[in-house]
Write an enzyme that holds these catalytic residues in place. Structure first.
Site: not given
Length: 339
Positions: A168, A219, A248, A277, A300
């Site tokens: 990516i 990453a 993330r 969460e 997402h």
């Protein structure tokens, strides 16, 4: 080794939603193994019916029937867990027997996610949402036009920073080159095959933070990168930088980010990922980011696009085929990065 004893091998697919998507490769897989789909939430008893022949798992999320080390006793021949996702931070490495190799799907999402990252970056650099809303409301005159122009970013000659130069990150850096940007990268080793203007290991992070006009986080989430970007790191960045995250959410400290965006209105955060969460990604963050004009997000969708229309599943299947053909595996995960 594959199929050495105990009958014909089985490839267990732990998500029924993948059955239709797998059809183009089913024939190739069935040359080597029986392909059997079990439900992600099925009890281990159901898996035991096939477990004595199961040599490989093809997983999306971590299967609920593997809760502890003892559950692997039902899978004595299991040697490979191939993840369809690029990130493997949801895998409980501490319970997996050492004989089993775990492979990520790094590279399977490169084009889709890099394209998406740049869609967000360009929307922020060119103030696309704000300009559209102003036009729709009839609030654009010569003064408004000049105000937009003064705040928009010209990316040419700027510095594109990237944390993580895998598939990516490399693809996104290639696109940055097309805009005439210089590329500064941080990699685990401090080296890169992509031609960068600067590349350093994590000890050089401060340099890249200070000099980047656009900084992309690409990453994986590991014990080393969780919370990597906090209050101190954000303070090092340019006042009008764009920080983009397609990796993330938990790589960025949520509270620190919210405070920084409030205090630095020229700074922009764009993202396709959110914070976890209770073991799941929550698309509604704890802080009111959506009330800030310098926060831009999508739910997402970059990864699923690669799964349904790109090469993500093909990449994972090809690695499973490499296992059955006794070829070297790709994307072997270093357990020490997670345990």
């Amino acid at each position: 080794m594959p199929g050495e004893s105990g009958g014909r091998p089985v490839l267990l697919v732990t998500s029924p939603n993948l059955q239709a998507l797998l059809e183009p490769w089913r024939g190739q897989l069935e040359v080597h193994a029986d392909v059997v789909t079990v439900h992600h939430h099925e009890e281990l008893e159901r898996v035991r019916e096939l477990g004595s022949r199961a040599e490989a798992l093809l997983i999306f999320d971590w299967p609920a029937f593997l809760k502890g080390p003892e559950d692997f006793e039902a899978l004595p021949r299991l040697l490979l867990i191939q993840c369809i996702l690029a990130g493997v931070d949801g895998i409980p490495f501490s319970i997996i027997p050492s004989r089993i190799k775990v492979c990520s799907n790094a590279g399977g999402y490169s084009n889709s996610v890099a394209e998406h990252a740049w869609a967000l970056i360009l929307a922020a650099a060119k103030l696309v949402p704000a300009q559209h809303q102003a036009l729709a409301a009839g609030r654009v005159d010569g003064i408004a036009q000049r105000a937009f122009v003064s705040s928009m970013k010209l990316l040419e000659w700027g510095i594109f920073g990237v944390i993580g130069l895998g598939g990516i990150g490399s693809r996104a850096a290639q696109i940055a080159r097309a805009f005439g940007m210089r590329v500064y990268a941080i990699t685990r080793s401090g080296t890169a095959s992509f031609p960068c203007d600067f590349v350093g290991d994590p000890s050089s992070l401060d340099k890249v933070l200070k000099e980047s006009d656009v900084l992309l986080i690409a990453a994986p989430l590991t014990k080393h990168t969780r919370g990597l970007i906090g209050r101190r790191e954000l303070a090092l960045m340019k006042q009008d930088a764009i920080l983009a995250n397609v990796a993330r959410g938990d790589i960025v400290d949520e509270e620190a980010l919210y405070g920084h965006l409030k205090d630095h209105p020229a700074f922009t955060y764009v993202t396709d990922v959110f914070w976890y969460e209770g073991g799941r990604e929550e698309l509604r963050p704890r802080y009111p980011f959506f009330g800030l004009p310098n926060f831009l997000a999508t739910p997402h969708t970059s990864g699923p696009l690669a799964l349904y229309k790109g090469s993500a599943l093909k990449s994972a299947v090809e690695n499973v085929l490499r296992y059955f053909r006794r070829e070297p595996l790709r994307n072997l995960v270093r357990r020490e990065d997670y345990v």
